[in-house]
Design a protein around this motif. Structure first.
Motif, mmCIF file in Angstrom:
data_model
loop_
_atom_site.group_PDB
_atom_site.id
_atom_site.type_symbol
_atom_site.label_atom_id
_atom_site.label_comp_id
_atom_site.label_asym_id
_atom_site.label_seq_id
_atom_site.Cartn_x
_atom_site.Cartn_y
_atom_site.Cartn_z
ATOM 1 N N VAL A 40 -11.991 -3.667 -1.470
ATOM 2 C CA VAL A 40 -12.192 -3.616 -0.013
ATOM 3 C C VAL A 40 -10.926 -4.103 0.687
ATOM 4 O O VAL A 40 -10.451 -3.483 1.644
ATOM 5 C CB VAL A 40 -13.432 -4.448 0.405
ATOM 6 C CG1 VAL A 40 -13.457 -4.685 1.909
ATOM 7 C CG2 VAL A 40 -14.711 -3.756 -0.045
ATOM 8 N N HIS A 41 -10.371 -5.205 0.217
ATOM 9 C CA HIS A 41 -9.114 -5.707 0.788
ATOM 10 C C HIS A 41 -7.993 -4.691 0.611
ATOM 11 O O HIS A 41 -7.211 -4.448 1.534
ATOM 12 C CB HIS A 41 -8.710 -7.030 0.133
ATOM 13 C CG HIS A 41 -9.452 -8.223 0.633
ATOM 14 N ND1 HIS A 41 -9.317 -8.703 1.924
ATOM 15 C CD2 HIS A 41 -10.339 -9.054 0.016
ATOM 16 C CE1 HIS A 41 -10.079 -9.773 2.080
ATOM 17 N NE2 HIS A 41 -10.715 -10.004 0.939
ATOM 18 N N ALA A 44 -8.442 -1.733 3.016
ATOM 19 C CA ALA A 44 -8.172 -2.161 4.392
ATOM 20 C C ALA A 44 -6.674 -2.313 4.612
ATOM 21 O O ALA A 44 -6.142 -1.912 5.666
ATOM 22 C CB ALA A 44 -8.895 -3.475 4.695
ATOM 23 N N ALA A 45 -5.981 -2.860 3.628
ATOM 24 C CA ALA A 45 -4.534 -3.034 3.748
ATOM 25 C C ALA A 45 -3.838 -1.672 3.770
ATOM 26 O O ALA A 45 -2.892 -1.465 4.541
ATOM 27 C CB ALA A 45 -4.015 -3.892 2.604
ATOM 28 N N ARG A 46 -4.301 -0.739 2.956
ATOM 29 C CA ARG A 46 -3.700 0.602 2.962
ATOM 30 C C ARG A 46 -3.914 1.285 4.317
ATOM 31 O O ARG A 46 -3.015 1.952 4.823
ATOM 32 C CB ARG A 46 -4.289 1.451 1.834
ATOM 33 C CG ARG A 46 -3.764 1.065 0.476
ATOM 34 C CD ARG A 46 -4.390 1.900 -0.610
ATOM 35 N NE ARG A 46 -3.668 1.731 -1.868
ATOM 36 C CZ ARG A 46 -4.144 2.114 -3.042
ATOM 37 N NH1 ARG A 46 -5.331 2.700 -3.132
ATOM 38 N NH2 ARG A 46 -3.444 1.923 -4.125
ATOM 39 N N ARG A 47 -5.102 1.118 4.880
ATOM 40 C CA ARG A 47 -5.339 1.680 6.214
ATOM 41 C C ARG A 47 -4.424 1.035 7.237
ATOM 42 O O ARG A 47 -3.880 1.699 8.130
ATOM 43 C CB ARG A 47 -6.805 1.505 6.624
ATOM 44 C CG ARG A 47 -7.756 2.467 5.929
ATOM 45 C CD ARG A 47 -9.164 2.422 6.514
ATOM 46 N NE ARG A 47 -9.769 1.101 6.448
ATOM 47 C CZ ARG A 47 -10.447 0.625 5.403
ATOM 48 N NH1 ARG A 47 -10.593 1.369 4.326
ATOM 49 N NH2 ARG A 47 -10.981 -0.576 5.439
ATOM 50 N N ALA A 48 -4.208 -0.282 7.113
ATOM 51 C CA ALA A 48 -3.331 -1.007 8.041
ATOM 52 C C ALA A 48 -1.884 -0.525 7.935
ATOM 53 O O ALA A 48 -1.165 -0.486 8.938
ATOM 54 C CB ALA A 48 -3.414 -2.505 7.789
ATOM 55 N N ALA A 64 1.123 -5.534 6.181
ATOM 56 C CA ALA A 64 0.108 -4.727 5.498
ATOM 57 C C ALA A 64 0.544 -4.409 4.069
ATOM 58 O O ALA A 64 -0.267 -4.482 3.133
ATOM 59 C CB ALA A 64 -0.148 -3.444 6.278
ATOM 60 N N ARG A 67 -0.061 -7.303 1.887
ATOM 61 C CA ARG A 67 -1.476 -7.418 1.508
ATOM 62 C C ARG A 67 -1.832 -6.432 0.407
ATOM 63 O O ARG A 67 -2.602 -6.756 -0.509
ATOM 64 C CB ARG A 67 -2.376 -7.214 2.736
ATOM 65 C CG ARG A 67 -2.328 -8.422 3.669
ATOM 66 C CD ARG A 67 -3.187 -8.316 4.918
ATOM 67 N NE ARG A 67 -4.320 -7.439 4.873
ATOM 68 C CZ ARG A 67 -4.573 -6.471 5.778
ATOM 69 N NH1 ARG A 67 -3.778 -6.286 6.807
ATOM 70 N NH2 ARG A 67 -5.648 -5.726 5.675
ATOM 71 N N GLY A 105 -7.709 -12.317 5.799
ATOM 72 C CA GLY A 105 -8.671 -11.536 6.564
ATOM 73 C C GLY A 105 -9.318 -12.359 7.656
ATOM 74 O O GLY A 105 -9.482 -11.903 8.784
#
Length: 112
Positions: A40-41, A44-48, A64, A67, A105
């Motif tokens: 999940v982390h 989320a980091a890849r999306r960021a 990002a 992360r 987070g």
């Protein structure tokens, strides 16, 4: 919804083969719940990273990408190969990595 079959692995189980390329496999000793939280982390980091790139924000992109690196190391996919670590070193790697990502987070939620 159908699930994709798992990727092929090398005979030693250290790598997965995707599209003809070898990638380091996730540490199989990571408990399922911890692995799920780390992924999940990671996602989320890849999306960021994508958001930062579209915003032309190099500072946010660097944060990002850091992360992403932290999540990949915690999963055993980067850094010292998990098969070269003792069980205690492996456990410490994923526990410390998850704690750091959880703290980042929480900090990011406070900053928003």
């Amino acid at each position: 919804m159908t699930r994709k079959p798992p990727p092929d692995t090398t005979p030693d189980g250290h790598h997965v083969v995707i599209g003809g390329r070898r990638w380091r496999a996730t540490d199989p000793a990571i408990p399922d719940d911890v692995g799920a939280r780390l992924r999940v982390h990671l996602m989320a980091a890849r999306r960021a990273v994508g958001v930062a790139l579209r915003a032309h924000d190099p500072e946010a992109e660097r944060a990002a990408r850091d992360r992403v690196q932290s999540a990949k190391v915690a999963l055993g996919e980067r850094g010292t190969p998990w098969w070269e670590q003792s069980p205690e070193e492996r456990r410490t790697r994923w526990q410390d990595g998850l704690a750091a990502l959880d703290a980042q987070g929480a900090q990011g939620a406070q900053d928003a």
